[in-house]
Design a protein around this motif. Sequence first.
Motif, PDB file in Angstrom:
ATOM      1  N   VAL A  68      30.155  36.899  45.884  1.00 42.54           N
ATOM      2  CA  VAL A  68      31.058  36.548  46.976  1.00 42.54           C
ATOM      3  C   VAL A  68      32.486  36.841  46.519  1.00 42.54           C
ATOM      4  O   VAL A  68      32.875  36.501  45.393  1.00 42.54           O
ATOM      5  N   ALA A  69      33.255  37.493  47.375  1.00 40.72           N
ATOM      6  CA  ALA A  69      34.558  38.044  46.972  1.00 40.72           C
ATOM      7  C   ALA A  69      35.622  36.961  46.827  1.00 40.72           C
ATOM      8  O   ALA A  69      36.591  36.892  47.595  1.00 40.72           O
ATOM      9  N   LEU A  70      35.454  36.120  45.812  1.00 39.51           N
ATOM     10  CA  LEU A  70      36.410  35.051  45.535  1.00 39.51           C
ATOM     11  C   LEU A  70      37.284  35.348  44.330  1.00 39.51           C
ATOM     12  O   LEU A  70      38.273  34.659  44.087  1.00 39.51           O
ATOM     13  N   ASN A  71      36.907  36.351  43.539  1.00 42.31           N
ATOM     14  CA  ASN A  71      37.629  36.709  42.326  1.00 42.31           C
ATOM     15  C   ASN A  71      38.720  37.725  42.663  1.00 42.31           C
ATOM     16  O   ASN A  71      38.431  38.858  43.034  1.00 42.31           O
ATOM     17  N   LEU A  72      39.970  37.327  42.520  1.00 41.48           N
ATOM     18  CA  LEU A  72      41.064  38.230  42.866  1.00 41.48           C
ATOM     19  C   LEU A  72      41.087  39.473  41.986  1.00 41.48           C
ATOM     20  O   LEU A  72      41.655  40.500  42.370  1.00 41.48           O
ATOM     21  N   ASP A  73      40.462  39.406  40.821  1.00 41.22           N
ATOM     22  CA  ASP A  73      40.395  40.585  39.954  1.00 41.22           C
ATOM     23  C   ASP A  73      39.632  41.732  40.616  1.00 41.22           C
ATOM     24  O   ASP A  73      39.849  42.900  40.274  1.00 41.22           O
ATOM     25  N   GLU A  74      38.748  41.402  41.549  1.00 40.35           N
ATOM     26  CA  GLU A  74      37.954  42.436  42.209  1.00 40.35           C
ATOM     27  C   GLU A  74      38.824  43.333  43.083  1.00 40.35           C
ATOM     28  O   GLU A  74      38.435  44.464  43.397  1.00 40.35           O
ATOM     29  N   ARG A  75      39.997  42.865  43.448  1.00 40.74           N
ATOM     30  CA  ARG A  75      40.839  43.639  44.358  1.00 40.74           C
ATOM     31  C   ARG A  75      41.161  45.026  43.795  1.00 40.74           C
ATOM     32  O   ARG A  75      41.163  46.012  44.521  1.00 40.74           O
ATOM     33  N   GLU A  76      41.438  45.108  42.502  1.00 37.81           N
ATOM     34  CA  GLU A  76      41.771  46.394  41.896  1.00 37.81           C
ATOM     35  C   GLU A  76      40.608  47.372  41.986  1.00 37.81           C
ATOM     36  O   GLU A  76      40.791  48.551  42.264  1.00 37.81           O
ATOM     37  N   ARG A  77      39.399  46.870  41.753  1.00 42.27           N
ATOM     38  CA  ARG A  77      38.222  47.741  41.804  1.00 42.27           C
ATOM     39  C   ARG A  77      37.903  48.133  43.239  1.00 42.27           C
ATOM     40  O   ARG A  77      37.469  49.254  43.506  1.00 42.27           O
ATOM     41  N   LEU A  78      38.115  47.216  44.163  1.00 45.05           N
ATOM     42  CA  LEU A  78      37.833  47.513  45.565  1.00 45.05           C
ATOM     43  C   LEU A  78      38.754  48.614  46.084  1.00 45.05           C
ATOM     44  O   LEU A  78      38.289  49.575  46.707  1.00 45.05           O
ATOM     45  N   ILE A  79      40.043  48.497  45.794  1.00 46.59           N
ATOM     46  CA  ILE A  79      40.968  49.510  46.300  1.00 46.59           C
ATOM     47  C   ILE A  79      40.768  50.828  45.561  1.00 46.59           C
ATOM     48  O   ILE A  79      40.941  51.905  46.127  1.00 46.59           O
ATOM     49  N   ARG A  80      40.366  50.770  44.282  1.00 48.79           N
ATOM     50  CA  ARG A  80      40.048  52.006  43.549  1.00 48.79           C
ATOM     51  C   ARG A  80      38.876  52.721  44.192  1.00 48.79           C
ATOM     52  O   ARG A  80      38.899  53.941  44.389  1.00 48.79           O
ATOM     53  N   ASP A  81      37.845  51.964  44.571  1.00 52.14           N
ATOM     54  CA  ASP A  81      36.659  52.576  45.159  1.00 52.14           C
ATOM     55  C   ASP A  81      36.919  53.074  46.581  1.00 52.14           C
ATOM     56  O   ASP A  81      36.337  54.079  47.003  1.00 52.14           O
ATOM     57  N   LEU A  82      37.786  52.397  47.308  1.00 50.48           N
ATOM     58  CA  LEU A  82      38.118  52.854  48.659  1.00 50.48           C
ATOM     59  C   LEU A  82      38.888  54.170  48.602  1.00 50.48           C
ATOM     60  O   LEU A  82      38.646  55.072  49.403  1.00 50.48           O
TER      61      LEU A  82
END
Length: 253
Positions: free
Chosen positions: A151-165
């Motif tokens: 579940v997207a609660l970890n703000l660290d995931e934001r960098e990976r999400l925008i990298r993959d987008l």
Amino acid sequence: MTTKNAIPEQDDRNRAEWHVRTELAAAYRLVALFGWDDLVFTHLSARVPGPEHHFLINPYGLLFHEITASSLVKVDREGQVVEATGLGRVNPAGFTIHSATHMGRDDAGAVMHLHAPDGVAVSAHRDGLLPLSQTAMLCLDHLSYHDYEGVALNLDERERLIRDLGDKSMMMLRNHGVLTAGKDVPETFTYLYFLMKACEIQVKAQSCGPTCMPSEQAIRTTAEQSQQLGMAAKLTWPALIRLLDSKNPGYAV
């Protein structure tokens, strides 16, 4: 002179924000109308005009068919509520996904994320979205993938999400759902419609047995033809608003 000029400028900004609020509220109700909603979960967001980098998102607790322009919550990049007229809470997972996209993509005026079953099913398929239909082939060149991390609660995931987008307008969130990003609400909803329709067709086609794949040349040709896909919003959005006004008016309050 400065004071006099500031008033019309503020009025223009208020009108621009209300326009975005009205379009976003309409998009929420259209998602419900198409049966893509998931109770009070998933999220659509839109950037508020101005230099503050605020964006609008749904209050956590309203069903999508209940959303109005005035009920949308304005938040900043840190997820702090800037303005709310009713429910003043937002889904933390929604903030993570949407803040990542708005922060990482200056061209992302709107972001839409769904858990609709057909989209989740294709996101969980080993091969992802396949070129089984013209609709899918119009999406493929715009599509990226992001692996599930919980579940997207970890703000660290934001960098990976925008990298993959990257610079894409559509993304499969593996084992989770779909996401689209565009310059404004009409364009982003248009991308969402095409992606969801492609997923629906794939689920139905694969349930029928062996499928027929188009040629590589046909796939490449359709990819080239898809580069103006967002332009379809100029035709589809006014028609969608007419549909919504006949089925579920009242969003623009």
